[in-house]
Write a protein that holds these residues in place. Structure first.
Motif, short mmCIF file in Angstrom:
data_model
loop_
_atom_site.label_atom_id
_atom_site.label_comp_id
_atom_site.label_asym_id
_atom_site.label_seq_id
_atom_site.Cartn_x
_atom_site.Cartn_y
_atom_site.Cartn_z
N ARG A 75 -32.76 -48.64 91.48
CA ARG A 75 -31.89 -47.62 92.08
C ARG A 75 -32.33 -46.21 91.72
NH1 ARG A 75 -25.66 -48.10 90.57
NH2 ARG A 75 -26.62 -47.54 88.61
N GLN A 76 -33.33 -46.09 90.82
CA GLN A 76 -33.75 -44.77 90.38
C GLN A 76 -34.59 -44.03 91.41
OE1 GLN A 76 -35.88 -45.23 86.73
NE2 GLN A 76 -34.06 -45.71 85.53
N ILE A 77 -35.05 -44.76 92.42
CA ILE A 77 -36.00 -44.13 93.33
C ILE A 77 -35.30 -43.47 94.50
CG2 ILE A 77 -37.98 -44.63 94.83
CD1 ILE A 77 -38.34 -47.02 92.65
N GLU A 78 -35.73 -42.26 94.76
CA GLU A 78 -35.13 -41.42 95.79
C GLU A 78 -34.98 -42.18 97.11
OE1 GLU A 78 -37.64 -38.09 96.71
OE2 GLU A 78 -35.96 -36.88 97.39
N ARG A 103 -27.29 -37.89 87.48
CA ARG A 103 -28.05 -38.82 88.31
C ARG A 103 -29.16 -38.07 89.05
NH1 ARG A 103 -28.94 -43.14 91.54
NH2 ARG A 103 -29.10 -42.47 93.68
N MET A 112 -42.80 -53.72 93.28
CA MET A 112 -41.54 -53.40 93.96
C MET A 112 -41.76 -53.34 95.47
SD MET A 112 -38.94 -50.28 93.06
CE MET A 112 -38.72 -50.72 91.35
N ARG A 157 -46.36 -44.50 88.53
CA ARG A 157 -47.05 -45.77 88.71
C ARG A 157 -48.52 -45.61 88.35
NH1 ARG A 157 -45.37 -49.52 93.72
NH2 ARG A 157 -46.44 -48.07 95.06
N PHE A 215 -40.21 -52.45 99.32
CA PHE A 215 -39.25 -51.56 99.96
C PHE A 215 -38.99 -52.02 101.39
CE2 PHE A 215 -41.14 -49.11 96.56
CZ PHE A 215 -40.02 -48.56 95.95
N PHE A 240 -42.35 -41.11 91.58
CA PHE A 240 -42.46 -42.55 91.41
C PHE A 240 -43.92 -42.99 91.50
CE2 PHE A 240 -42.44 -46.71 93.74
CZ PHE A 240 -42.14 -47.50 92.66
N VAL A 289 -33.30 -44.84 97.72
CA VAL A 289 -32.87 -46.23 97.60
C VAL A 289 -31.35 -46.29 97.49
CG1 VAL A 289 -32.89 -48.29 96.13
CG2 VAL A 289 -35.01 -47.04 96.54
N GLU A 312 -32.04 -39.18 86.70
CA GLU A 312 -32.26 -40.58 87.04
C GLU A 312 -33.08 -40.77 88.30
OE1 GLU A 312 -28.89 -43.18 86.22
OE2 GLU A 312 -29.41 -44.33 88.01
N VAL A 313 -32.77 -39.99 89.32
CA VAL A 313 -33.46 -40.19 90.59
C VAL A 313 -34.91 -39.71 90.49
CG1 VAL A 313 -33.52 -39.58 93.02
CG2 VAL A 313 -31.33 -39.98 91.91
N LYS A 314 -35.82 -40.61 90.81
CA LYS A 314 -37.24 -40.25 90.87
C LYS A 314 -37.59 -40.01 92.33
CE LYS A 314 -38.53 -43.71 87.42
NZ LYS A 314 -38.45 -43.01 86.16
N SER A 315 -38.20 -38.85 92.60
CA SER A 315 -38.68 -38.59 93.96
C SER A 315 -39.82 -39.57 94.26
CB SER A 315 -39.21 -37.17 94.06
OG SER A 315 -40.36 -37.05 93.25
N TRP A 316 -40.15 -39.71 95.53
CA TRP A 316 -41.26 -40.60 95.90
C TRP A 316 -42.56 -40.17 95.26
CZ3 TRP A 316 -42.76 -45.13 97.56
CH2 TRP A 316 -41.80 -45.98 98.10
N THR A 346 -25.96 -47.26 95.48
CA THR A 346 -25.42 -45.90 95.41
C THR A 346 -24.11 -45.89 96.19
OG1 THR A 346 -26.74 -45.32 97.32
CG2 THR A 346 -27.67 -44.81 95.16
N LYS A 347 -23.47 -44.78 96.25
CA LYS A 347 -22.10 -44.76 96.77
C LYS A 347 -21.97 -45.16 98.24
CE LYS A 347 -22.03 -39.69 97.37
NZ LYS A 347 -22.86 -39.07 96.34
#
Lengths: 321, 321
Positions: free
Chosen positions: B245-248, A188, B209, A203, B211, A199, B250, A192-196, B271-272
């Motif tokens: 959920r992929q974005i840091e 993850r 999107m 875009r 936020f 992201f 979130v 999976e996680v994209k930093s700001w 997330t958890k």
């Protein structure tokens, strides 16, 4: 000529003070291999360290930074992990350049010399070889060693997605999970996680992507102004060149990055229909069948015209052939 | 109570005419399991078919469509693969509802009854169980069977990325590669290539999107007009709810899809830190800890306000607790 994992294990077991080297622009494989090997050697009572790598990014920091060698460390054995060529040694590895003892790698192009040189070309990640060396030395696969190996395996194979993934890749990863690695959480974080900044860069890329030749060519320019505005760093731009090729029908994905000095770095990714290195060669670059690159002294817009011309030429030539 | 793979193997070996059922909205696991089992049984000389599934999408067509049962097929053994509940049986499976012989599944919530019922809750994909059943029956893992299993394993575990991936998942995938499966090409097709409609939908999603709560909540509305304009179908919208959920940073990703009748389908991914089902329950829905959903009779903008309120309430309650 390549040696075996057991020869490497014997050479390492015969040493007491071991220094491990990683390559420039360190990735998950070189850092994971070094981290696993260092921890394994320490488990056997050896004094083992990893030479500092100033290009280390935060993504792989935990794997090797805690093992950095003190300035006064004098090794009796120097090992390289995942380093294909002398040009990929870090500057501070220069004193060891001509006295490498063990070379452990998986690049077909490996050009390093050492008394023990093991190059497993069939391995998806160098970590497959390291796992064998650890087994041969009798190291127990603890959770911390397994985490290093797992990260090396998953990052070098696109999380087991790419065609370089071997049955060994998967079987060693299975052992790593059994040793307590939290694969889901690691993946993850890594995939999976994209930093700001990432992201925002994606875009921009998707909004400005240009399509040519009925969508067979996709082209993106990554402008310095956008990098500065989003605050994207090396980690954030990691494998960003692969985005173009993800779109259905795209055979040639071109990513042009504007360097800080205004020059341009070109990355070309192709599907199996087109030779990336042939396109890049027309702009003074080179590479592999599906991934190539070139550096141009002009700005990104002029670079765009040159590389698009090159791609069109390669298409024209292949239609003539 | 759950049976064993060898009990299932014995029941299947005792039959001659076997019909295999898949679940509604068929995914890679149910179709891969059915495809592998059907081909394995045929290898043993059995007459085996898969019941037609009208909701099958092109992505998994090759796995089961070639094995569809003729209209006059009379089975002496009916098997389900990856079907957790009677409500997930396809309409044409209704005649077999009360005469299932073998249930093979991995969902903890499995509520199906049969003389032989094997539910392996620990498996990342039902295909892990199927692989064992095939082994127990003495089926040779040919390339076509291995491809079915591989697709089931990779699609149910996010290509070996998610935390449900087990050591068995990886070891069986290793055997599939050895049997001749081109994992790289399969994964490129399933996980990397974005169709044009998908690409356009992602662009719209990332551009619009929203936020909230300092980026802890990300919200997207998928409007019917955009779906129509891009021509996106079910395959194109597959797992689109995971994008938020992929974005840091979130913690709660909310995706609201406008249905054709103007009502709204809500998907929540967390997330958890946050309980997705708790948020959805406040809007009349439910789900799991990290994935939940709800259906609202209002349009997407009104649905947005309700689900955002629900998320804020869950945050407020957890801070009070």
């Amino acid at each position: 000529m390549t040696g075996t994992a057991s020869e490497a294990a014997r050479a390492l077991l015969a040493a007491d003070n071991i220094l491990i080297l990683t390559h420039r622009r360190p990735d998950g494989d070189t850092t994971g291999c070094a981290g696993a090997l260092c921890r394994g050697l320490r488990q056997l009572g050896k004094t083992a360290y990893i030479l500092e790598n100033v290009e280390l990014t935060r993504r792989y920091e935990g794997l090797i930074a805690p093992c950095y060698a003190p300035a006064d460390f004098v090794p009796d054995c120097v090992v390289t992990t995942d380093i294909a060529d002398y040009g990929l040694l870090t500057d501070n590895a220069e004193p060891y350049r001509d006295r490498l003892d063990v070379v452990l790698d998986h690049h077909r192009s490996n050009a390093m010399a050492a008394p023990v040189r093991v190059v497993r070309e069939t391995a998806g990640a160098c970590a497959e070889l390291i796992a064998d060396v650890l087994d041969e030395m009798g190291v127990t696969l603890t959770a911390d060693i397994a985490e290093c190996l797992y990260i090396a395996l998953s990052t070098d194979t696109g999380c087991f997605r790419y065609s370089n993934t071997t049955p060994d890749t998967l079987r060693i990863a299975a052992r790593c999970l059994e040793a307590g690695v939290d694969g889901g959480e690691i993946n993850r974080r890594l995939f999976e996680v994209k930093s700001w900044p990432r992201f925002q860069m994606e875009r921009i890329i998707f909004d400005t992507m240009e399509f040519l030749m009925d969508g067979k060519i996709a082209l993106v320019i990554i402008r310095r102004a956008d990098i500065n505005r989003t605050g994207a760093d090396m980690d954030d731009l990691d494998s960003i060149a692969s985005l173009t090729r993800q779109i259905e029908g795209v055979q040639v994905g071109i990513t042009i990055t504007e360097n800080t000095d205004g020059t341009s770095k070109i990355s070309v990714r192709t599907t199996k229909e087109v030779d990336a290195s042939a396109i890049c060669a027309k702009c003074g670059g080179g590479g592999h069948l599906r991934a190539g690159g070139a550096s141009l002294s002009c700005g990104p817009d002029a670079a765009r015209d040159q590389i698009v011309d090159a791609a069109r030429q390669v298409y024209a030539e292949s239609e003539l052939a």
